[in-house]
Write a protein that holds these residues in place. Structure first.
Motif, PDB file in Angstrom:
ATOM      1  N   THR A 103       7.422  -6.703   5.157  1.00  0.00           N
ATOM      2  CA  THR A 103       7.745  -5.380   5.804  1.00  0.00           C
ATOM      3  C   THR A 103       7.750  -4.177   4.812  1.00  0.00           C
ATOM      4  OG1 THR A 103      10.181  -5.560   5.825  1.00  0.00           O
ATOM      5  CG2 THR A 103       9.057  -6.545   7.666  1.00  0.00           C
ATOM      6  N   SER A 104       7.361  -4.522   3.497  1.00  0.00           N
ATOM      7  CA  SER A 104       7.367  -3.322   2.437  1.00  0.00           C
ATOM      8  C   SER A 104       8.603  -2.973   1.955  1.00  0.00           C
ATOM      9  CB  SER A 104       6.386  -2.207   2.888  1.00  0.00           C
ATOM     10  OG  SER A 104       5.098  -2.550   3.510  1.00  0.00           O
ATOM     11  N   ARG A 164      12.539   1.731  11.703  1.00  0.00           N
ATOM     12  CA  ARG A 164      11.195   2.141  12.243  1.00  0.00           C
ATOM     13  C   ARG A 164      10.215   1.027  12.663  1.00  0.00           C
ATOM     14  NH1 ARG A 164       9.549   7.415  10.392  1.00  0.00           N
ATOM     15  NH2 ARG A 164       7.862   6.963   9.843  1.00  0.00           N
ATOM     16  N   VAL A 165      10.678  -0.093  12.669  1.00  0.00           N
ATOM     17  CA  VAL A 165       9.704  -0.903  13.563  1.00  0.00           C
ATOM     18  C   VAL A 165      10.353  -1.479  14.843  1.00  0.00           C
ATOM     19  CG1 VAL A 165       8.977  -1.784  11.260  1.00  0.00           C
ATOM     20  CG2 VAL A 165      11.082  -2.897  12.455  1.00  0.00           C
ATOM     21  N   SER A 166       9.356  -2.153  15.528  1.00  0.00           N
ATOM     22  CA  SER A 166       9.626  -2.613  16.859  1.00  0.00           C
ATOM     23  C   SER A 166      10.114  -4.228  16.463  1.00  0.00           C
ATOM     24  CB  SER A 166       8.551  -2.824  17.771  1.00  0.00           C
ATOM     25  OG  SER A 166       8.181  -1.497  18.107  1.00  0.00           O
ATOM     26  N   ALA A 167      11.244  -4.764  17.147  1.00  0.00           N
ATOM     27  CA  ALA A 167      11.701  -5.992  16.935  1.00  0.00           C
ATOM     28  C   ALA A 167      11.827  -6.744  18.138  1.00  0.00           C
ATOM     29  CB  ALA A 167      12.865  -6.031  16.146  1.00  0.00           C
ATOM     30  N   ARG A 168      11.588  -8.161  18.288  1.00  0.00           N
ATOM     31  CA  ARG A 168      11.903  -8.925  19.423  1.00  0.00           C
ATOM     32  C   ARG A 168      12.060 -10.448  18.926  1.00  0.00           C
ATOM     33  NH1 ARG A 168       5.409  -9.324  21.562  1.00  0.00           N
ATOM     34  NH2 ARG A 168       4.613 -11.072  20.263  1.00  0.00           N
ATOM     35  N   LEU A 169      12.536 -11.216  20.006  1.00  0.00           N
ATOM     36  CA  LEU A 169      12.718 -12.601  19.566  1.00  0.00           C
ATOM     37  C   LEU A 169      12.000 -13.519  20.456  1.00  0.00           C
ATOM     38  CD1 LEU A 169      16.753 -12.256  19.899  1.00  0.00           C
ATOM     39  CD2 LEU A 169      15.304 -12.100  17.795  1.00  0.00           C
ATOM     40  N   SER A 180       7.038  -5.614  14.442  1.00  0.00           N
ATOM     41  CA  SER A 180       5.686  -5.035  14.431  1.00  0.00           C
ATOM     42  C   SER A 180       5.863  -3.388  14.128  1.00  0.00           C
ATOM     43  CB  SER A 180       4.969  -5.228  15.542  1.00  0.00           C
ATOM     44  OG  SER A 180       3.807  -4.395  15.952  1.00  0.00           O
ATOM     45  N   GLY A 181       5.127  -2.939  13.292  1.00  0.00           N
ATOM     46  CA  GLY A 181       4.891  -1.583  12.921  1.00  0.00           C
ATOM     47  C   GLY A 181       4.186  -1.099  11.820  1.00  0.00           C
ATOM     48  N   ALA A 182       4.188   0.101  11.425  1.00  0.00           N
ATOM     49  CA  ALA A 182       3.297   0.690  10.686  1.00  0.00           C
ATOM     50  C   ALA A 182       3.552   0.111   9.085  1.00  0.00           C
ATOM     51  CB  ALA A 182       3.408   2.349  10.467  1.00  0.00           C
ATOM     52  N   GLN A 183       4.888  -0.134   8.883  1.00  0.00           N
ATOM     53  CA  GLN A 183       5.209  -0.545   7.621  1.00  0.00           C
ATOM     54  C   GLN A 183       5.062  -2.132   7.497  1.00  0.00           C
ATOM     55  OE1 GLN A 183       9.573   0.184   8.291  1.00  0.00           O
ATOM     56  NE2 GLN A 183       9.881  -1.241   6.912  1.00  0.00           N
ATOM     57  N   THR A 200       0.884  -1.111  -0.037  1.00  0.00           N
ATOM     58  CA  THR A 200      -0.005   0.030   0.058  1.00  0.00           C
ATOM     59  C   THR A 200       0.959   1.138  -0.059  1.00  0.00           C
ATOM     60  OG1 THR A 200      -0.235   0.132   2.456  1.00  0.00           O
ATOM     61  CG2 THR A 200      -1.687  -1.238   1.372  1.00  0.00           C
ATOM     62  N   HIS A 201       0.345   2.442  -0.626  1.00  0.00           N
ATOM     63  CA  HIS A 201       1.055   3.418  -0.405  1.00  0.00           C
ATOM     64  C   HIS A 201       1.548   4.005   1.086  1.00  0.00           C
ATOM     65  CE1 HIS A 201       0.303   5.326  -4.488  1.00  0.00           C
ATOM     66  NE2 HIS A 201      -0.765   4.400  -4.548  1.00  0.00           N
ATOM     67  N   GLU A 202       0.549   3.886   1.874  1.00  0.00           N
ATOM     68  CA  GLU A 202       0.901   4.188   3.471  1.00  0.00           C
ATOM     69  C   GLU A 202       1.968   3.415   3.941  1.00  0.00           C
ATOM     70  OE1 GLU A 202      -1.532   4.884   7.555  1.00  0.00           O
ATOM     71  OE2 GLU A 202      -2.565   3.862   5.844  1.00  0.00           O
ATOM     72  N   ARG A 203       1.885   2.051   3.751  1.00  0.00           N
ATOM     73  CA  ARG A 203       3.081   1.096   4.348  1.00  0.00           C
ATOM     74  C   ARG A 203       4.313   1.458   3.660  1.00  0.00           C
ATOM     75  NH1 ARG A 203      -1.629  -2.540   4.853  1.00  0.00           N
ATOM     76  NH2 ARG A 203      -2.031  -2.553   7.062  1.00  0.00           N
ATOM     77  N   LEU A 204       4.385   1.461   2.284  1.00  0.00           N
ATOM     78  CA  LEU A 204       5.547   1.439   1.650  1.00  0.00           C
ATOM     79  C   LEU A 204       6.149   2.909   1.761  1.00  0.00           C
ATOM     80  CD1 LEU A 204       7.496   0.306  -0.256  1.00  0.00           C
ATOM     81  CD2 LEU A 204       6.265   0.941  -2.230  1.00  0.00           C
ATOM     82  N   TYR A 205       5.385   3.989   1.986  1.00  0.00           N
ATOM     83  CA  TYR A 205       5.900   4.883   2.121  1.00  0.00           C
ATOM     84  C   TYR A 205       6.539   5.303   3.511  1.00  0.00           C
ATOM     85  CZ  TYR A 205       6.005  10.060   2.591  1.00  0.00           C
ATOM     86  OH  TYR A 205       6.833  11.536   2.709  1.00  0.00           O
ATOM     87  N   ASP A 206       5.885   4.801   4.640  1.00  0.00           N
ATOM     88  CA  ASP A 206       6.298   4.392   5.715  1.00  0.00           C
ATOM     89  C   ASP A 206       7.584   3.830   6.026  1.00  0.00           C
ATOM     90  OD1 ASP A 206       6.729   3.552   8.809  1.00  0.00           O
ATOM     91  OD2 ASP A 206       5.270   5.090   8.908  1.00  0.00           O
ATOM     92  N   GLY A 207       7.666   2.708   5.320  1.00  0.00           N
ATOM     93  CA  GLY A 207       8.976   2.045   5.225  1.00  0.00           C
ATOM     94  C   GLY A 207      10.056   2.445   4.711  1.00  0.00           C
TER      95      GLY A 207
END
Length: 501
Positions: free
Chosen positions: A286-287, A310-315, A334-337, A150-157
């Motif tokens: 993740t775009s 710009r994303v959150s990561a965990r293991l 997890s995150g907007a992208q 999407t425009h929104e996710r790809l732009y955010d990424g």
């Protein structure tokens, strides 16, 4: 939302005469398109698509070619809200047919040798909203995985990409080199989308190969390149064949990704050419890239992918518990992208997205300083060039061959830091089909990029476990024990040897 479309229109208005794409690749060498040129051509293509019967709010299909009309055609389709399913012309007939059957586009758009639009399906009412394009990570099996960008996710990424460029370079890159052929969403996003959000120019160089690798740095210097992205296979090519670069000339910001990078390949590049090589990491889900590497105290990049931009990561470890502090486990993001699910595949979505977290299937390690390191993959997937190829995708295609009784895909690590696939095949008793003919058949069905590089015939039943599932460790052991058929090969997937008994 259409942020990417708005970004191109804004650049056409505010910087109309600045170059957006410069071609150094035949047959369009020395062609320059400004931001105003891109927008004007997009408006013309938009009108021509309407004249040829294309209607808004319908899924289209677009065959990718390295052509000056590619980006303007994308812009025109975005204006129509007609997101294209992206096709690589090198895909085989079976894969192309399966993707068309799953995505059911209304129009097929061609740009070479001229713009054409042909209706191939009925109008639909369920086209994805705000979509840039639809990309497939697998498609020739009964479990197709397609991602709606999407425009929104790809732009955010891509804002994360821009942030990484500014942070690692210290200033805004102006000219980005593309040395790869146009083969999918990754090539678009890591060059043209990144450049548009930066406001930078993309210089389309000749496809990097053995014949022109010697002049790689001279070519970058001549075109004043200040950012480049090469997959590990091309990094190894530069390591082996490129002439030394002039250390007095400032070098570009260098990224690699899309496949595992061996520490040996990274170290050789950095020591020989005196430039950091940042190890980026991301998935189609993740775009765009999510990690962009880590600069060590010696001024060179480490093997770590760093921390997410710009994303959150965990293991999460094998017992299902979240890892606190130092440790190893499956990377979750997890995150907007991050995507919202696979296109028309709720089952795969449910398995991959859990409580808003993307289960990447990749195993990572977090060190004392919080930096992430890639360890391996938990999924049966091979990164071949810039493509994620699922083993069961190849296996299911191979088992449709009339002479094959059972087959198992085997991940292969090539000497040039890339991956490929081998196939262990058991024929139906009495059949005399050769490994070479099976390999040729698979290349025709899947395309050379997705087909295995080697087929080996065996007379013994394949190792299987509970519920008759293939025993992957047992299959790999079987492969390694075959005389003269190593799991590690000495050449790239394009030239790897064929099968033998």
């Amino acid at each position: 939302m259409r942020e990417l479309l708005d970004r191109h229109e804004s650049l056409a208005e505010s910087r109309p005469d600045e170059p957006a794409i410069v071609y150094r690749r035949e047959p369009f060498a020395d062609l320059t398109l400004t931001w105003a040129d891109l927008w004007a051509r997009a408006e013309l293509i938009h009108a021509r698509l309407l004249d040829q019967g294309v209607r808004p709010h319908q899924v289209s299909a677009l065959t990718l070619h390295d052509h000056p009309d590619l980006v303007p055609t994308l812009l025109a389709l975005w204006r129509l809200d007609s997101p294209p399913v992206l096709f690589d012309p090198r895909w085989g007939t079976e894969l192309t047919g399966a993707i068309l059957a799953h995505s059911t586009p209304t129009f097929l758009i061609g740009i070479e040798p001229e713009l054409t639009a042909r209706r191939i399906g009925p109008d639909r009412a369920d086209h994805p909203e705000d979509a840039v394009f639809i990309g497939y990570t697998s498609g020739s099996t009964g479990d197709p995985k397609a991602i709606v960008f999407t425009h929104e996710r790809l732009y955010d990424g891509t804002l994360g990409n821009v942030q990484a460029s500014l942070r690692l370079r210290g200033s805004r890159p102006q000219r980005i080199a593309r040395s790869m052929r146009m083969s999918g969403s990754g090539v678009i996003n890591l060059h043209h989308t990144w450049a548009a959000v930066l406001g930078a120019c993309v210089v389309v160089l000749p496809d990097l190969d053995v014949s022109n690798a010697r002049d790689y740095w001279a070519r970058l210097e001549a075109d004043r390149i200040d950012q480049t992205f090469l997959v590990p296979q091309l990094i190894e090519l530069v390591n082996r064949f490129a002439a030394d670069r002039d250390p007095a000339v400032p070098g570009p910001l260098c990224f690699t990704g899309s496949a595992p990078l061996s520490p040996r390949t990274q170290d050789r590049f950095q020591r020989r050419f005196g430039l950091p090589l940042f190890n980026a990491y991301g998935l189609s889900e993740t775009s765009s890239a999510a990690f962009f590497g880590h600069l060590g105290p010696d001024g060179l990049a480490t093997a770590s992918v760093g921390v997410p931009e710009r994303v959150s990561a965990r293991l999460r470890d094998r017992s299902g518990r979240l890892v606190e502090g130092v440790g190893e486990g499956e990377i979750e993001l997890s995150g907007a992208q991050v995507f919202s699910g696979y296109y028309r595949n709720p089952t795969a979505t449910e398995q991959t997205l859990v409580d808003g977290w993307l289960r990447t299937g990749d195993i990572g390690r977090r060190d004392d300083d919080g930096w992430y390191h890639l360890v391996g993959r938990s999924k049966d997937v091979v990164m071949k060039g810039s493509y994620a190829i699922y083993l069961n995708e190849v296996e299911e295609m191979a088992t449709s061959h009339p002479d094959i009784l059972e087959v198992a895909g085997v991940p292969l690590r090539l000497a040039d830091s890339t991956e490929d696939i081998g196939c262990l095949v058991r024929l139906i008793d009495g059949r005399e089909t050769s490994a070479e003919s099976i390999l040729a058949w698979l290349r025709g069905a899947l395309g050379a990029q997705r087909a295995p590089c080697r087929v080996v015939l065996t007379e013994d039943p394949l190792p299987r476990g509970g519920q008759d599932k293939l025993d992957r460790p047992g299959i790999r052991l079987r492969w390694e024990q075959l005389p003269g058929v190593p799991r590690t090969l000495g050449s790239s997937w394009e030239s790897a040897g064929q099968g033998r008994r």
